[in-house]
Design a protein around this motif. Structure first.
Motif, PDB file in Angstrom:
ATOM      1  N   VAL A 141      45.096  33.009  36.185  1.00  0.00           N
ATOM      2  CA  VAL A 141      45.915  34.036  36.849  1.00  0.00           C
ATOM      3  C   VAL A 141      47.315  33.518  37.169  1.00  0.00           C
TER       4      VAL A 141
ATOM      5  N   GLU B 183      41.483  40.082  31.431  1.00  0.00           N
ATOM      6  CA  GLU B 183      41.072  38.744  31.888  1.00  0.00           C
ATOM      7  C   GLU B 183      39.689  38.421  31.319  1.00  0.00           C
TER       8      GLU B 183
ATOM      9  N   ARG C 236      51.294  44.227  37.486  1.00  0.00           N
ATOM     10  CA  ARG C 236      50.223  44.135  36.481  1.00  0.00           C
ATOM     11  C   ARG C 236      48.901  44.602  37.058  1.00  0.00           C
TER      12      ARG C 236
ATOM     13  N   ARG D  44      46.464  44.136  44.024  1.00  0.00           N
ATOM     14  CA  ARG D  44      45.027  44.061  43.714  1.00  0.00           C
ATOM     15  C   ARG D  44      44.235  44.308  44.989  1.00  0.00           C
TER      16      ARG D  44
ATOM     17  N   ALA E 170      44.957  43.815  36.152  1.00  0.00           N
ATOM     18  CA  ALA E 170      44.332  42.715  35.397  1.00  0.00           C
ATOM     19  C   ALA E 170      42.808  42.762  35.472  1.00  0.00           C
ATOM     20  N   PRO E 171      42.197  43.746  34.837  1.00  0.00           N
ATOM     21  CA  PRO E 171      40.725  43.828  34.920  1.00  0.00           C
ATOM     22  C   PRO E 171      40.023  42.775  34.057  1.00  0.00           C
ATOM     23  N   SER E 172      38.814  42.417  34.476  1.00  0.00           N
ATOM     24  CA  SER E 172      37.961  41.523  33.676  1.00  0.00           C
ATOM     25  C   SER E 172      36.967  42.405  32.933  1.00  0.00           C
TER      26      SER E 172
ATOM     27  N   TYR F 206      39.308  31.368  36.781  1.00  0.00           N
ATOM     28  CA  TYR F 206      40.040  32.591  37.100  1.00  0.00           C
ATOM     29  C   TYR F 206      41.366  32.258  37.794  1.00  0.00           C
TER      30      TYR F 206
ATOM     31  N   LEU G  93      40.435  39.904  46.954  1.00  0.00           N
ATOM     32  CA  LEU G  93      41.090  38.702  46.441  1.00  0.00           C
ATOM     33  C   LEU G  93      42.114  38.127  47.425  1.00  0.00           C
TER      34      LEU G  93
ATOM     35  N   LYS H  53      30.563  46.705  39.648  1.00  0.00           N
ATOM     36  CA  LYS H  53      30.462  47.082  38.233  1.00  0.00           C
ATOM     37  C   LYS H  53      29.044  47.455  37.839  1.00  0.00           C
TER      38      LYS H  53
HETATM   39  N1  GLU Z   1      40.442  39.995  36.917  1.00  0.00           N
HETATM   40  C1  GLU Z   1      40.259  40.126  38.325  1.00  0.00           C
HETATM   41  C2  GLU Z   1      39.193  41.179  38.600  1.00  0.00           C
HETATM   42  O1  GLU Z   1      38.906  41.998  37.753  1.00  0.00           O
HETATM   43  C3  GLU Z   1      41.517  40.547  39.066  1.00  0.00           C
HETATM   44  C4  GLU Z   1      42.549  39.495  39.032  1.00  0.00           C
HETATM   45  C5  GLU Z   1      43.815  39.774  39.827  1.00  0.00           C
HETATM   46  O2  GLU Z   1      44.202  40.941  39.992  1.00  0.00           O
HETATM   47  O3  GLU Z   1      44.432  38.803  40.247  1.00  0.00           O
HETATM   48  O4  GLU Z   1      38.642  41.161  39.690  1.00  0.00           O
END
Ligand code: GLU
Length: 291
Positions: free
Chosen positions: A207, A44, A8, A221, A10-12, A203, A225, A262
């Motif tokens: 997740v 997200e 996956r 990712r 998973a952008p915010s 978050y 993280l 960003k």
């Molecule tokens: N939503 C998170 C972000 O944009 C990433 C979350 C993940 O990949 O676990 O930094």
């Protein structure tokens, strides 16, 4: 299909995607293809104060421009809040949560104690105020509508997790494709916040719940993280959720060695696309996808 690995991205949607996101999405897609896996997109958007619909549309547009495709319907976290509430309730039933009534200022002033270590991301660790508030007092403050967050009692949580497993660890993909077991210490994070008034999940909680519900087998990712993985593994153990494999890829940095963010306009994909460059040309300028 049901046994295929599941990856996956998973952008915010709190801002425009930048080059680093493009790289992350491409690495995830590349590994998914290499493993004959599925590629899911997860939005997200639990932070109601920052997430914006126009950023979501821009994410679809940028990823399509990059040549990526994903399964639909897209999973948006804001549409699954009841699942995070259930997970929170389970942790509450286990006696692992406590309400914290401290304002940010109260915590910051308290935290000026020089002997306290910082969390792995460089913030002062929670000093424990309100951890031992008598249940009756906490209940009456909540009943009076006093704002509060819900924090995980980290010592209790780790102790309970260690009754279920010998060590808290995760498996991290190495350059040669093998996996190394990394033992972690979630205690380094202190009593993490799992819910607040304006955001009834965190978050980390959202997740792990979603990775489990979506059957994610491979979490790919950025390295930023890497340390959060310890909290996520702890929550997975406490909530009896499956353990995915992890790959934290290096982050792209700007000319001065700073990680892209960003708020940098010149590295946003929208700005880069406006120069007329093609996705293929852009990909040639990115580091190799398998490292
Ligand atoms: N939503 C998170 C972000 O944009 C990433 C979350 C993940 O990949 O676990 O930094």
């Amino acid at each position: 299909m049901s046994n295929s690995p599941v990856f996956r991205f998973a952008p915010s949607p709190n801002g425009e995607l930048h080059l680093g996101h493009a790289y992350s999405a491409l690495v995830t897609d590349h590994l998914a293809r290499a493993e004959r896996g599925r590629f899911l997109l997860r939005i997200e958007d639990v932070d109601g104060g920052r997430a914006r619909d126009e950023y979501i549309d821009q994410i679809y547009d940028d990823l399509t421009w990059l040549g990526l495709t994903w399964e639909t319907p897209v999973w948006k976290q804001s549409q699954h809040m009841e699942n995070y509430a259930k997970a929170l309730d389970k942790l509450k039933q286990l006696g692992l949560l406590f309400p914290c009534f401290a304002s940010r200022r109260e915590i910051a002033e308290h935290e000026l104690t020089p002997t306290m270590p910082d969390t792995p991301d460089g913030f002062p660790i929670y000093p424990g105020i309100y951890r031992d508030t008598p249940a009756k007092e906490a209940a009456s403050r909540i009943a009076e509508g006093e704002p509060h967050t819900l924090r995980l009692n980290m010592e209790k949580a780790v102790a309970l997790a260690l009754q279920k497993t010998d060590v808290i660890s995760f498996q991290e993909r190495q350059k040669d494709g093998s996996y190394q077991v990394i033992t972690v210490s979630p205690l380094d994070w202190g009593d993490m916040v799992l819910a607040r008034r304006e955001m009834p999940t965190s978050y980390n909680l959202a997740v792990v719940v979603d990775d489990a519900l979506q059957g994610v087998t491979h979490v790919t990712r950025g390295e930023d993280l890497y340390y959060a993985t310890s909290m996520q593994r702890l929550l997975q153990i406490l909530l009896d959720l499956p353990e995915p494999l992890y790959f934290h890829h290096p982050l792209l940095v700007d000319m001065t060695g700073r990680k892209l963010s960003k708020s940098d306009d010149e590295t946003s994909l929208k700005t880069i696309r406006a120069t007329g460059i093609s996705a293929a040309e852009l990909c040639l300028q990115l580091p190799p996808l398998i490292l």
